[in-house]
Design a protein around this motif. Structure first.
Motif, mmCIF file in Angstrom:
data_model
loop_
_atom_site.group_PDB
_atom_site.id
_atom_site.type_symbol
_atom_site.label_atom_id
_atom_site.label_comp_id
_atom_site.label_asym_id
_atom_site.label_seq_id
_atom_site.Cartn_x
_atom_site.Cartn_y
_atom_site.Cartn_z
ATOM 1 N N ASP A 17 0.960 -1.134 -0.079
ATOM 2 C CA ASP A 17 -0.109 0.115 0.062
ATOM 3 C C ASP A 17 0.882 1.210 -0.179
ATOM 4 O O ASP A 17 0.272 2.353 0.170
ATOM 5 N N ASP A 18 2.091 1.079 -0.090
ATOM 6 C CA ASP A 18 2.953 2.364 -0.127
ATOM 7 C C ASP A 18 3.622 2.728 -1.467
ATOM 8 O O ASP A 18 4.193 3.714 -1.461
ATOM 9 N N GLY A 19 3.042 1.880 -2.687
ATOM 10 C CA GLY A 19 3.356 2.272 -3.874
ATOM 11 C C GLY A 19 4.956 1.940 -4.385
ATOM 12 O O GLY A 19 5.360 2.178 -5.357
ATOM 13 N N SER A 20 5.529 1.082 -3.535
ATOM 14 C CA SER A 20 6.851 0.609 -3.695
ATOM 15 C C SER A 20 7.068 -0.446 -4.549
ATOM 16 O O SER A 20 7.965 -0.611 -5.304
ATOM 17 N N GLY A 21 5.838 -1.269 -4.702
ATOM 18 C CA GLY A 21 6.064 -2.228 -5.543
ATOM 19 C C GLY A 21 6.874 -3.444 -4.889
ATOM 20 O O GLY A 21 7.296 -4.643 -5.623
ATOM 21 N N THR A 22 7.059 -3.373 -3.749
ATOM 22 C CA THR A 22 7.865 -4.598 -2.772
ATOM 23 C C THR A 22 7.132 -5.079 -1.600
ATOM 24 O O THR A 22 6.208 -4.201 -1.235
ATOM 25 N N LEU A 23 7.176 -6.144 -1.068
ATOM 26 C CA LEU A 23 6.865 -6.844 0.137
ATOM 27 C C LEU A 23 8.078 -7.138 0.929
ATOM 28 O O LEU A 23 9.270 -7.487 0.662
ATOM 29 N N ARG A 24 7.916 -6.494 2.202
ATOM 30 C CA ARG A 24 8.975 -6.990 3.402
ATOM 31 C C ARG A 24 8.490 -7.917 4.297
ATOM 32 O O ARG A 24 7.541 -7.825 4.939
ATOM 33 N N PHE A 25 9.328 -9.059 4.309
ATOM 34 C CA PHE A 25 8.817 -10.270 5.299
ATOM 35 C C PHE A 25 9.877 -10.202 6.375
ATOM 36 O O PHE A 25 11.180 -9.973 6.184
ATOM 37 N N ARG A 26 9.478 -10.086 7.609
ATOM 38 C CA ARG A 26 10.271 -10.209 8.908
ATOM 39 C C ARG A 26 10.172 -11.482 9.646
ATOM 40 O O ARG A 26 8.980 -11.568 10.069
ATOM 41 N N LEU A 27 11.160 -11.861 9.907
ATOM 42 C CA LEU A 27 11.121 -13.007 10.965
ATOM 43 C C LEU A 27 11.713 -12.243 12.333
ATOM 44 O O LEU A 27 12.752 -12.036 12.287
ATOM 45 N N THR A 28 10.938 -12.383 13.455
ATOM 46 C CA THR A 28 11.527 -11.895 14.625
ATOM 47 C C THR A 28 11.565 -13.108 15.757
ATOM 48 O O THR A 28 10.616 -14.090 15.769
ATOM 49 N N ALA A 29 12.791 -13.286 16.209
ATOM 50 C CA ALA A 29 13.166 -14.414 17.293
ATOM 51 C C ALA A 29 13.429 -13.677 18.476
ATOM 52 O O ALA A 29 14.091 -12.764 18.809
ATOM 53 N N SER A 30 12.763 -14.403 19.605
ATOM 54 C CA SER A 30 13.290 -13.774 21.078
ATOM 55 C C SER A 30 13.712 -14.867 21.812
ATOM 56 O O SER A 30 13.091 -15.892 21.984
ATOM 57 N N ALA A 31 14.551 -14.451 22.877
ATOM 58 C CA ALA A 31 14.968 -15.528 23.940
ATOM 59 C C ALA A 31 15.111 -14.641 25.092
ATOM 60 O O ALA A 31 16.003 -13.797 25.347
ATOM 61 N N GLU A 32 14.131 -14.868 26.269
ATOM 62 C CA GLU A 32 14.052 -13.942 27.270
ATOM 63 C C GLU A 32 13.870 -12.599 26.809
ATOM 64 O O GLU A 32 13.011 -12.033 26.011
ATOM 65 N N ALA A 38 15.445 -10.891 11.295
ATOM 66 C CA ALA A 38 15.947 -10.842 9.779
ATOM 67 C C ALA A 38 14.722 -10.538 8.858
ATOM 68 O O ALA A 38 13.633 -10.758 9.160
ATOM 69 N N GLU A 39 15.086 -9.970 7.898
ATOM 70 C CA GLU A 39 14.127 -9.335 6.948
ATOM 71 C C GLU A 39 14.666 -9.862 5.353
ATOM 72 O O GLU A 39 15.830 -10.172 5.096
ATOM 73 N N VAL A 40 13.345 -10.086 4.337
ATOM 74 C CA VAL A 40 13.813 -10.160 2.978
ATOM 75 C C VAL A 40 12.881 -9.407 2.219
ATOM 76 O O VAL A 40 11.571 -9.146 2.669
ATOM 77 N N VAL A 41 13.550 -8.874 1.547
ATOM 78 C CA VAL A 41 12.437 -7.769 0.581
ATOM 79 C C VAL A 41 12.271 -8.511 -0.676
ATOM 80 O O VAL A 41 13.132 -8.930 -1.780
ATOM 81 N N VAL A 42 10.909 -8.623 -1.417
ATOM 82 C CA VAL A 42 10.457 -9.251 -2.531
ATOM 83 C C VAL A 42 10.069 -8.222 -3.319
ATOM 84 O O VAL A 42 8.782 -7.417 -2.878
ATOM 85 N N THR A 43 10.485 -8.044 -4.426
ATOM 86 C CA THR A 43 9.988 -7.187 -5.620
ATOM 87 C C THR A 43 8.942 -7.964 -6.551
ATOM 88 O O THR A 43 8.831 -9.197 -6.822
#
Length: 289
Positions: A17-32, A38-43
């Protein structure tokens, strides 16, 4: 250790919805109290854009006038682009004008436009990039009805001559001519009109059969307008068994997912779609007997 986590996403849910033509996937890991990501950007593949359609001439007559249709100004970085031309109307009749190609132009006769709209006909093109991204654009042009001779015998002779000539040209020529002739006739129900429509149906049936014999690619072209859901119940829509047999194998294996439920049902599937195709090309209303 690396872990593979299946990710299932609802269809059409990923829309930037930002007009960029990309999608950003983020994986968040936590320990205590420690958090990392980490992120990956898909065009994304954007469909062709910014184009329009042109018709030269802007008005003419079914059968007589050769319309030069062009798709102009289309932009896409993923080349080549492919163009599929068609006509459509308010009743849902969809007629494919030519085999899909990389040319942005097509020269063709057209069916008669809607009388209630001043004979405006809606034509269009689906523009497809190299990765399958597509955009559909439509426009209108004026197509007046063609006047066959008033004498029925002369009209039948003229129609046979034109159909015979079209049969020797490209694979969609008969479909285009049949559509132009059928829409010029209107919905007359006289014996003469029925005889003319029978000639048109027979010519179209023969065209579809010749297009599909031994070629899966041509079968896909021949039936490319058959996906519309409604069917025509006209008695004139009955096809011979040879037509069904000619398209059955290649159609089932290229277009129809029902490949394991018996030859009889598959033949019925093909027949129903062929009836719809012919109904579209001839612009038959659903209730014409």
């Amino acid at each position: 250790a690396a872990q593979i986590v299946p990710l299932v996403i609802q269809a059409n849910a990923l829309k930037p919805d930002d007009g960029s033509g990309t999608l950003r996937f983020r994986l968040t890991a936590s320990a205590e109290e420690l958090v990392s990501y980490a992120e990956v950007v898909v065009t994304l593949n954007r469909p062709p854009s910014d184009g329009w359609l042109e018709s030269i001439p802007a008005n003419g007559t079914a059968v007589d006038t050769l319309y030069n249709l062009s798709a102009v100004g289309w932009i896409d970085t993923d080349l080549p682009m492919t163009y599929r031309w068609f006509t459509t109307d308010k009743a849902g009749h969809h007629v494919v004008l030519a085999k899909a190609s990389n040319s942005n132009r097509v020269s063709t006769v057209l069916p008669t436009g809607a009388v209630e709209d001043g004979y405006d006909l809606t034509y269009g093109a689906t523009v497809i990039d190299a990765f399958g991204g597509s955009a559909v654009k439509t426009d209108t042009t004026v197509v007046m009805p063609y006047a066959l001779p008033e004498d029925h015998g002369a009209a039948m002779s003229e129609a046979r001559s034109m159909l015979s000539g079209a049969a020797g040209s490209d694979s969609f020529a008969v479909q285009r001519l049949v559509s132009a002739l059928a829409t010029s006739m209107g919905t007359k129900r006289s014996d003469d009109a029925i005889e003319m429509r029978t000639l048109l149906v027979t010519s179209l049936e023969a065209s579809i059969t010749s297009m599909t014999t031994g070629s899966e690619e041509l079968t896909a072209d021949a039936v490319s307008g058959m996906w519309l859901p409604s069917l025509c119940s006209s008695a004139l829509m009955k096809l011979s068994p040879t037509s069904v047999q000619a398209v059955q194998f290649s159609f089932v294996h290229t277009k129809c997912p029902l490949v394991n439920i018996g030859d009889q049902f598959r033949a019925q599937c093909v027949l129903a779609r062929l009836r719809k195709c012919i109904c579209d090309v001839l612009h038959f209303p659903q209730n014409v007997p």
